[in-house]
Motif scaffolding. Structure first.
Motif, PDB file in Angstrom:
ATOM      1  N   GLU A  21       0.825  -1.201   0.000  1.00 21.72           N
ATOM      2  CA  GLU A  21       0.000   0.000   0.000  1.00 21.72           C
ATOM      3  C   GLU A  21       0.864   1.259   0.000  1.00 21.72           C
ATOM      4  OE1 GLU A  21      -0.487  -2.558   2.122  1.00 21.72           O
ATOM      5  OE2 GLU A  21      -2.511  -3.277   1.671  1.00 21.72           O
ATOM      6  N   LYS A  32      -3.896   3.259  -2.717  1.00 19.06           N
ATOM      7  CA  LYS A  32      -3.167   2.253  -1.951  1.00 19.06           C
ATOM      8  C   LYS A  32      -3.380   0.829  -2.463  1.00 19.06           C
ATOM      9  CE  LYS A  32      -6.587   1.544   1.637  1.00 19.06           C
ATOM     10  NZ  LYS A  32      -6.834   1.470   3.062  1.00 19.06           N
ATOM     11  N   ASN A  33      -4.448   0.584  -3.200  1.00 18.98           N
ATOM     12  CA  ASN A  33      -4.735  -0.761  -3.711  1.00 18.98           C
ATOM     13  C   ASN A  33      -4.264  -0.982  -5.143  1.00 18.98           C
ATOM     14  OD1 ASN A  33      -6.026  -1.587  -1.319  1.00 18.98           O
ATOM     15  ND2 ASN A  33      -7.852  -0.468  -1.942  1.00 18.98           N
ATOM     16  N   ALA A  36      -1.819  -3.992  -5.650  1.00 21.12           N
ATOM     17  CA  ALA A  36      -2.501  -5.277  -5.437  1.00 21.12           C
ATOM     18  C   ALA A  36      -3.354  -5.649  -6.649  1.00 21.12           C
ATOM     19  CB  ALA A  36      -3.359  -5.219  -4.174  1.00 21.12           C
ATOM     20  N   TYR A  37      -4.038  -4.671  -7.217  1.00 22.17           N
ATOM     21  CA  TYR A  37      -4.876  -4.945  -8.385  1.00 22.17           C
ATOM     22  C   TYR A  37      -4.008  -5.330  -9.582  1.00 22.17           C
ATOM     23  CZ  TYR A  37      -8.145  -4.473 -12.209  1.00 22.17           C
ATOM     24  OH  TYR A  37      -8.901  -4.728 -13.329  1.00 22.17           O
TER      25      TYR A  37
END
Length: 95
Positions: A21, A32-33, A36-37
């Protein structure tokens, strides 16, 4: 492993970023995501994210209190990003 994942791991292992993040927001100037995506969908850097990351790395290199290992991780990540931008997007350098 994508260059994005490799960059995160280098910076994380050197103690320059404590979580994904923080990497997304601090180095990529994204939500922040975002990391991850990208990892979940097996995507690599977008051109704007690669340029932003390169700029953030160069800014970070100006910090005086870095260890030798941290400086090495930043230099390696910088060279990898420059090679990626040149090979994938014909960008020779970023100011």
């Amino acid at each position: 492993m994508t260059l994005l994942e490799s960059t995160y791991r280098q910076l994380h292992n050197a103690g320059l970023v404590h979580c994904a993040e923080a990497f997304s927001s601090t180095y990529l100037n994204k939500s922040k995501n975002w990391y991850a995506y990208q990892k979940h969908t097996r995507r690599d850097y977008s051109i704007d994210a690669a340029v932003q990351c390169l700029r953030s790395i160069r800014d970070q290199q100006q910090t005086l209190e870095l260890t030798q290992a941290q400086r090495h991780a930043l230099s390696t990540a910088e060279l990898d990003l420059l090679a990626h931008l040149n090979a994938q997007h014909c960008v020779a350098d970023v100011c």
